[in-house]
Scaffold this motif. Sequence first.
Motif, PDB file in Angstrom:
ATOM      1  N   UNK A  71       0.819  -1.204   0.000  1.00 50.23           N
ATOM      2  CA  UNK A  71       0.000   0.000   0.000  1.00 50.23           C
ATOM      3  C   UNK A  71       0.857   1.260   0.000  1.00 50.23           C
ATOM      4  N   UNK A  72       1.616   1.448   1.060  1.00 46.02           N
ATOM      5  CA  UNK A  72       2.444   2.652   1.166  1.00 46.02           C
ATOM      6  C   UNK A  72       3.396   2.522   2.343  1.00 46.02           C
ATOM      7  N   UNK A  73       4.283   3.471   2.478  1.00 48.31           N
ATOM      8  CA  UNK A  73       5.174   3.566   3.624  1.00 48.31           C
ATOM      9  C   UNK A  73       4.955   4.910   4.316  1.00 48.31           C
ATOM     10  N   UNK A  74       5.229   4.940   5.607  1.00 53.67           N
ATOM     11  CA  UNK A  74       5.074   6.180   6.365  1.00 53.67           C
ATOM     12  C   UNK A  74       6.148   6.234   7.440  1.00 53.67           C
ATOM     13  N   UNK A  75       6.578   7.430   7.765  1.00 52.36           N
ATOM     14  CA  UNK A  75       7.548   7.591   8.842  1.00 52.36           C
ATOM     15  C   UNK A  75       6.843   7.737  10.183  1.00 52.36           C
ATOM     16  N   UNK A  76       5.661   8.348  10.172  1.00 48.22           N
ATOM     17  CA  UNK A  76       4.911   8.538  11.408  1.00 48.22           C
ATOM     18  C   UNK A  76       3.421   8.519  11.104  1.00 48.22           C
ATOM     19  N   UNK A  77       2.601   8.603  12.144  1.00 47.13           N
ATOM     20  CA  UNK A  77       1.168   8.389  12.005  1.00 47.13           C
ATOM     21  C   UNK A  77       0.501   9.413  11.080  1.00 47.13           C
ATOM     22  N   UNK A  78       1.033  10.615  11.021  1.00 48.93           N
ATOM     23  CA  UNK A  78       0.432  11.642  10.171  1.00 48.93           C
ATOM     24  C   UNK A  78       0.539  11.291   8.690  1.00 48.93           C
ATOM     25  N   UNK A  79       1.513  10.459   8.341  1.00 48.78           N
ATOM     26  CA  UNK A  79       1.694  10.060   6.942  1.00 48.78           C
ATOM     27  C   UNK A  79       0.993   8.747   6.617  1.00 48.78           C
ATOM     28  N   UNK A  80       0.420   8.100   7.622  1.00 52.65           N
ATOM     29  CA  UNK A  80      -0.213   6.789   7.418  1.00 52.65           C
ATOM     30  C   UNK A  80      -1.493   6.931   6.598  1.00 52.65           C
ATOM     31  N   UNK A  81      -1.841   5.901   5.838  1.00 55.32           N
ATOM     32  CA  UNK A  81      -3.077   5.966   5.037  1.00 55.32           C
ATOM     33  C   UNK A  81      -4.302   5.968   5.925  1.00 55.32           C
ATOM     34  N   UNK A  82      -5.398   6.483   5.405  1.00 52.38           N
ATOM     35  CA  UNK A  82      -6.653   6.458   6.152  1.00 52.38           C
ATOM     36  C   UNK A  82      -7.051   5.022   6.439  1.00 52.38           C
ATOM     37  N   UNK A  83      -7.465   4.709   7.656  1.00 58.56           N
ATOM     38  CA  UNK A  83      -7.838   3.334   7.998  1.00 58.56           C
ATOM     39  C   UNK A  83      -9.017   2.852   7.148  1.00 58.56           C
ATOM     40  N   UNK A  84      -8.849   1.678   6.551  1.00 55.91           N
ATOM     41  CA  UNK A  84      -9.895   1.090   5.729  1.00 55.91           C
ATOM     42  C   UNK A  84     -10.368  -0.249   6.272  1.00 55.91           C
ATOM     43  N   UNK A  85      -9.485  -0.960   6.953  1.00 56.43           N
ATOM     44  CA  UNK A  85      -9.778  -2.316   7.431  1.00 56.43           C
ATOM     45  C   UNK A  85      -9.088  -2.522   8.774  1.00 56.43           C
ATOM     46  N   UNK A  86      -9.399  -3.628   9.420  1.00 55.28           N
ATOM     47  CA  UNK A  86      -8.692  -3.995  10.644  1.00 55.28           C
ATOM     48  C   UNK A  86      -7.213  -4.164  10.328  1.00 55.28           C
ATOM     49  N   UNK A  87      -6.363  -3.658  11.220  1.00 54.16           N
ATOM     50  CA  UNK A  87      -4.927  -3.692  10.984  1.00 54.16           C
ATOM     51  C   UNK A  87      -4.231  -4.627  11.967  1.00 54.16           C
ATOM     52  N   UNK A  88      -3.235  -5.331  11.459  1.00 57.84           N
ATOM     53  CA  UNK A  88      -2.416  -6.248  12.247  1.00 57.84           C
ATOM     54  C   UNK A  88      -0.989  -5.740  12.208  1.00 57.84           C
TER      55      UNK A  88
END
Length: 202
Positions: free
Chosen positions: A10-27
């Motif tokens: 999907x993507x990479x992020x350095x911190x939570x502000x760069x994370x993708x919008x939650x779409x599904x349960x995450x593991x």
Amino acid sequence: MIITKNAHFLTSAQHIAQAPSPQSSEIVFLGRSNVGKSSLLNLLLGKKLAKSSATPGKTQLINFFGVEFVCDEEVIPLVFVDLPGFGYAKVSKETKTKWEQYLLEFLQKRESIKLFIHLRDARHPHLPQDDAVLALLNGLKRGDQEILTIFTKADKLTQSELHTLKNTNSVLVSTQPPPKLQHKLYDVQALRALISQKIFGK
């Protein structure tokens, strides 16, 4: 039987502000560098998507992978989150402190996380650093979250060591188990079923 479909990066992020919008349960998968996290992720995804660095601790990004678990025609969308390995990063103290702050904020505030998978090396099952991570997870997890500890590299154990860990009901895995050990370790189907049960109770 659970199979996977449509596994993709999907993507990479350095911190939570760069994370993708939650779409599904995450593991979330976390563990020390060189614990075999990428190999286990790829096994569960059914595709080689997670890449391990030749230099342990070099990767400092949070990586997101989408996947669908399919069981009896029911399709369950999930997101696997690969956190940077900890323990061996050769970075400055300032960089390491900022990195740890980013990861802690992500674990605390990312509401879509439903399961933490904590990987520990079966050859070293009682490392204080791993105990500290488990204590951290127990301290921050919400009522709708679960923790699953998985011991990797179980094929490297002696028969005595394997027997001792199995007696504690530990989840033991190997991405390349020899035939003589396959019936003693969790395989990919059993792990996917365990993940589904932890998140959805089924």
